[in-house]
Motif scaffolding. Sequence first.
Motif, PDB file in Angstrom:
ATOM      1  N   ARG A  68      -3.877   7.153   0.761  1.00  0.00           N
ATOM      2  CA  ARG A  68      -3.505   7.749  -0.556  1.00  0.00           C
ATOM      3  C   ARG A  68      -2.316   7.736  -1.013  1.00  0.00           C
ATOM      4  O   ARG A  68      -1.911   8.429  -1.796  1.00  0.00           O
ATOM      5  CB  ARG A  68      -4.548   8.160  -0.831  1.00  0.00           C
ATOM      6  CG  ARG A  68      -6.375   8.059  -1.124  1.00  0.00           C
ATOM      7  CD  ARG A  68      -5.844   6.316  -1.429  1.00  0.00           C
ATOM      8  NE  ARG A  68      -6.262   6.737  -3.033  1.00  0.00           N
ATOM      9  CZ  ARG A  68      -6.879   5.025  -3.340  1.00  0.00           C
ATOM     10  NH1 ARG A  68      -7.036   4.522  -2.715  1.00  0.00           N
ATOM     11  NH2 ARG A  68      -6.300   4.878  -4.818  1.00  0.00           N
ATOM     12  N   THR A  71      -0.218   2.437   0.653  1.00  0.00           N
ATOM     13  CA  THR A  71      -0.378   1.853   1.828  1.00  0.00           C
ATOM     14  C   THR A  71      -1.058   0.396   1.067  1.00  0.00           C
ATOM     15  O   THR A  71      -0.081  -1.096   1.942  1.00  0.00           O
ATOM     16  CB  THR A  71      -1.820   2.093   3.227  1.00  0.00           C
ATOM     17  OG1 THR A  71      -1.829   3.670   2.249  1.00  0.00           O
ATOM     18  CG2 THR A  71      -1.792   1.454   4.251  1.00  0.00           C
ATOM     19  N   THR A  72      -1.661   0.342   0.467  1.00  0.00           N
ATOM     20  CA  THR A  72      -2.195  -1.318   0.668  1.00  0.00           C
ATOM     21  C   THR A  72      -0.608  -2.070  -0.236  1.00  0.00           C
ATOM     22  O   THR A  72      -0.841  -2.933  -0.043  1.00  0.00           O
ATOM     23  CB  THR A  72      -2.906  -0.876  -0.780  1.00  0.00           C
ATOM     24  OG1 THR A  72      -4.187  -0.371  -0.450  1.00  0.00           O
ATOM     25  CG2 THR A  72      -3.700  -2.665  -1.274  1.00  0.00           C
ATOM     26  N   ARG A 174       3.847  10.777   1.190  1.00  0.00           N
ATOM     27  CA  ARG A 174       3.625  10.555  -0.258  1.00  0.00           C
ATOM     28  C   ARG A 174       3.495  12.041  -0.421  1.00  0.00           C
ATOM     29  O   ARG A 174       2.675  12.663   0.841  1.00  0.00           O
ATOM     30  CB  ARG A 174       2.407   9.763  -1.268  1.00  0.00           C
ATOM     31  CG  ARG A 174       2.289  10.042  -1.836  1.00  0.00           C
ATOM     32  CD  ARG A 174       1.033   9.089  -3.082  1.00  0.00           C
ATOM     33  NE  ARG A 174       1.053   8.906  -4.376  1.00  0.00           N
ATOM     34  CZ  ARG A 174      -0.089   8.387  -4.949  1.00  0.00           C
ATOM     35  NH1 ARG A 174      -0.851   8.006  -4.165  1.00  0.00           N
ATOM     36  NH2 ARG A 174       0.302   8.649  -6.725  1.00  0.00           N
ATOM     37  N   SER A 182      -5.487  11.627  -5.049  1.00  0.00           N
ATOM     38  CA  SER A 182      -6.407  10.276  -5.202  1.00  0.00           C
ATOM     39  C   SER A 182      -7.129  10.348  -4.216  1.00  0.00           C
ATOM     40  O   SER A 182      -8.306   9.726  -4.344  1.00  0.00           O
ATOM     41  CB  SER A 182      -4.843   9.303  -4.339  1.00  0.00           C
ATOM     42  OG  SER A 182      -4.683   8.318  -4.584  1.00  0.00           O
ATOM     43  N   TYR A 237       6.792   6.985  -0.879  1.00  0.00           N
ATOM     44  CA  TYR A 237       5.890   6.590  -2.171  1.00  0.00           C
ATOM     45  C   TYR A 237       6.730   7.008  -2.917  1.00  0.00           C
ATOM     46  O   TYR A 237       7.047   6.060  -4.434  1.00  0.00           O
ATOM     47  CB  TYR A 237       4.273   6.783  -2.606  1.00  0.00           C
ATOM     48  CG  TYR A 237       3.846   6.435  -3.507  1.00  0.00           C
ATOM     49  CD1 TYR A 237       3.591   5.153  -3.123  1.00  0.00           C
ATOM     50  CD2 TYR A 237       3.726   6.835  -4.923  1.00  0.00           C
ATOM     51  CE1 TYR A 237       2.706   4.898  -4.708  1.00  0.00           C
ATOM     52  CE2 TYR A 237       3.180   6.677  -5.787  1.00  0.00           C
ATOM     53  CZ  TYR A 237       2.737   5.047  -5.728  1.00  0.00           C
ATOM     54  OH  TYR A 237       1.596   4.976  -7.007  1.00  0.00           O
ATOM     55  N   LEU A 271       4.154  -7.447  -7.946  1.00  0.00           N
ATOM     56  CA  LEU A 271       3.630  -6.299  -7.279  1.00  0.00           C
ATOM     57  C   LEU A 271       3.386  -5.394  -8.133  1.00  0.00           C
ATOM     58  O   LEU A 271       3.158  -3.633  -8.467  1.00  0.00           O
ATOM     59  CB  LEU A 271       4.859  -5.809  -6.505  1.00  0.00           C
ATOM     60  CG  LEU A 271       4.949  -6.516  -5.030  1.00  0.00           C
ATOM     61  CD1 LEU A 271       5.931  -5.242  -4.186  1.00  0.00           C
ATOM     62  CD2 LEU A 271       3.313  -5.996  -4.162  1.00  0.00           C
ATOM     63  N   GLY A 301      -5.234   3.037  -8.908  1.00  0.00           N
ATOM     64  CA  GLY A 301      -4.981   3.603 -10.006  1.00  0.00           C
ATOM     65  C   GLY A 301      -3.789   3.475 -11.103  1.00  0.00           C
ATOM     66  O   GLY A 301      -3.292   2.783 -11.089  1.00  0.00           O
ATOM     67  N   GLY A 303      -1.115   4.974 -10.253  1.00  0.00           N
ATOM     68  CA  GLY A 303       0.121   5.199  -9.758  1.00  0.00           C
ATOM     69  C   GLY A 303       1.397   5.473  -9.822  1.00  0.00           C
ATOM     70  O   GLY A 303       2.813   5.297  -9.279  1.00  0.00           O
TER      71      GLY A 303
HETATM   72  P1  A3P Z   1      -3.279   6.502  -7.171  1.00  0.00           P
HETATM   73  O1  A3P Z   1      -4.805   6.612  -7.030  1.00  0.00           O
HETATM   74  O2  A3P Z   1      -2.532   8.192  -7.813  1.00  0.00           O
HETATM   75  O3  A3P Z   1      -3.479   5.892  -8.477  1.00  0.00           O
HETATM   76  P2  A3P Z   1      -3.164   3.558  -0.421  1.00  0.00           P
HETATM   77  O4  A3P Z   1      -2.779   2.187  -0.709  1.00  0.00           O
HETATM   78  O5  A3P Z   1      -2.623   4.487   0.738  1.00  0.00           O
HETATM   79  O6  A3P Z   1      -4.575   3.877  -0.693  1.00  0.00           O
HETATM   80  O7  A3P Z   1      -2.527   3.939  -1.597  1.00  0.00           O
HETATM   81  C1  A3P Z   1      -3.064   4.332  -3.199  1.00  0.00           C
HETATM   82  C2  A3P Z   1      -1.890   4.831  -4.464  1.00  0.00           C
HETATM   83  O8  A3P Z   1      -1.280   4.100  -4.362  1.00  0.00           O
HETATM   84  C3  A3P Z   1      -2.359   5.033  -5.485  1.00  0.00           C
HETATM   85  O9  A3P Z   1      -2.699   5.965  -6.150  1.00  0.00           O
HETATM   86  C4  A3P Z   1      -2.336   3.663  -6.208  1.00  0.00           C
HETATM   87  O10 A3P Z   1      -2.616   3.580  -7.077  1.00  0.00           O
HETATM   88  C5  A3P Z   1      -1.285   3.346  -5.075  1.00  0.00           C
HETATM   89  N1  A3P Z   1      -0.774   2.333  -6.221  1.00  0.00           N
HETATM   90  C6  A3P Z   1      -1.537   0.881  -5.622  1.00  0.00           C
HETATM   91  N2  A3P Z   1      -0.620  -0.215  -6.009  1.00  0.00           N
HETATM   92  C7  A3P Z   1       0.282   0.149  -6.225  1.00  0.00           C
HETATM   93  C8  A3P Z   1       1.055  -0.408  -6.780  1.00  0.00           C
HETATM   94  N3  A3P Z   1       1.928  -1.205  -6.761  1.00  0.00           N
HETATM   95  N4  A3P Z   1       2.452  -0.113  -7.736  1.00  0.00           N
HETATM   96  C9  A3P Z   1       2.431   1.257  -7.462  1.00  0.00           C
HETATM   97  N5  A3P Z   1       1.448   2.269  -6.847  1.00  0.00           N
HETATM   98  C10 A3P Z   1       0.263   1.667  -6.509  1.00  0.00           C
END
Ligand code: A3P
Length: 345
Positions: A68, A71-72, A174, A182, A237, A271, A301, A303
């Motif tokens: 969280r 990463t994605t 983060r 998260s 992050y 993105l 979410g 973000g």
């Molecule tokens: P929140 O749950 O606070 O919204 P991971 O990919 O490591 O699981 O991290 C997930 C977090 O990255 C989530 O945070 C998600 O909303 C946020 N996130 C995913 N895509 C994003 C983007 N394109 N820009 C900013 N934040 C993003």
Amino acid sequence: MSSQLSNYTLLGADKTKEMLKLFKGIRTGWVQVGEKKWFFPYRYTEEAEEFYNFKPRPSDTWIISYPRSGTTVMQELIWLLSNNLDFETARKKKLAERFPFLERSMINDPAVIAEFVKRNEGNLEKRAVCESLPRPAYEVLEGLSSPRFIKTHFSLSLGPRILDSGSKIIYIARNPKDVVVSWYKMNKFTVTHGYIGDFPTFWNLFKNDLTHWSPYWEHVKEAWAQRNQPNFLFIFYEELSADLLFVCKKVANFLGKNYSENQLTELLNHLNIEKFRKNPMVNLNDLYECGIFLSSMVFIGKGKTGNWKEFFSADMEKEADEWIAQNLKDTDLVFPTTNTKGNCQ
Ligand code: A3P
């Protein structure tokens, strides 16, 4: 086998009993690995040797993070920058296939997944998705041609030996208050975790290093210690959320890539979180469809940085601040801390 891997202990019986009541998707308990007591579901022990002995290649690019931490979005960013901004492929091939998750099988207990296979029996596509989850990604990765892109949440000291492999490594960190909020939501809405407790209880588990891939601080500090290595890039992050263009340029530079402002604008657009949330190639739609993510689960979410404020009471905030200060005391690690960006202290 590394001595660290064989040096694991089962979580104590009383704690296990208490936690099994809170995590309905976990059936076989937990282990604490090595001196740092890395915390995993028991299934880790069945695959630990394969994870540790996984052979990195100099042409690999890794994303490493505590869950969280962003990463994605970093995966998509890295993959596109590395692949000539090939939006066409990115729009039709799932990120999970372009950028596999090394230890995905560890969190998909075959006994639990068998229940989902049964539940989705009538639908071949959904059934196949469920069946694929406990399959070892390390086997898939071994068969992939170079360059490979690999995601792991393993800490540097526990995962495969990548530091000296010549692979490129990008670590994203983060602030822990946003991470825990998260991570709480993800544990709650992912049926294979099945957390049914409240946030204060989850916060206590996180703080005491009792959620998967913890301890959080050791995870981040091990990476921070490597930040000046030539094959290593450390990103926050909070930097990404405050200035995505800056981070895109930083990562491009690290990867040895050069793109025009117009191309980078297209990347930023791709993105952008509003768009990213609706992108079926990145938001794990198939897990919703098979019932592994509840519909209330928001994988991508808001973000936002500072979202933790909605979840922490004043007492918890004080406790968290003390915990953060205590853990930052002996390091030069500093999270970005302006009022709007990365305020974690
Ligand atoms: P929140 O749950 O606070 O919204 P991971 O990919 O490591 O699981 O991290 C997930 C977090 O990255 C989530 O945070 C998600 O909303 C946020 N996130 C995913 N895509 C994003 C983007 N394109 N820009 C900013 N934040 C993003």
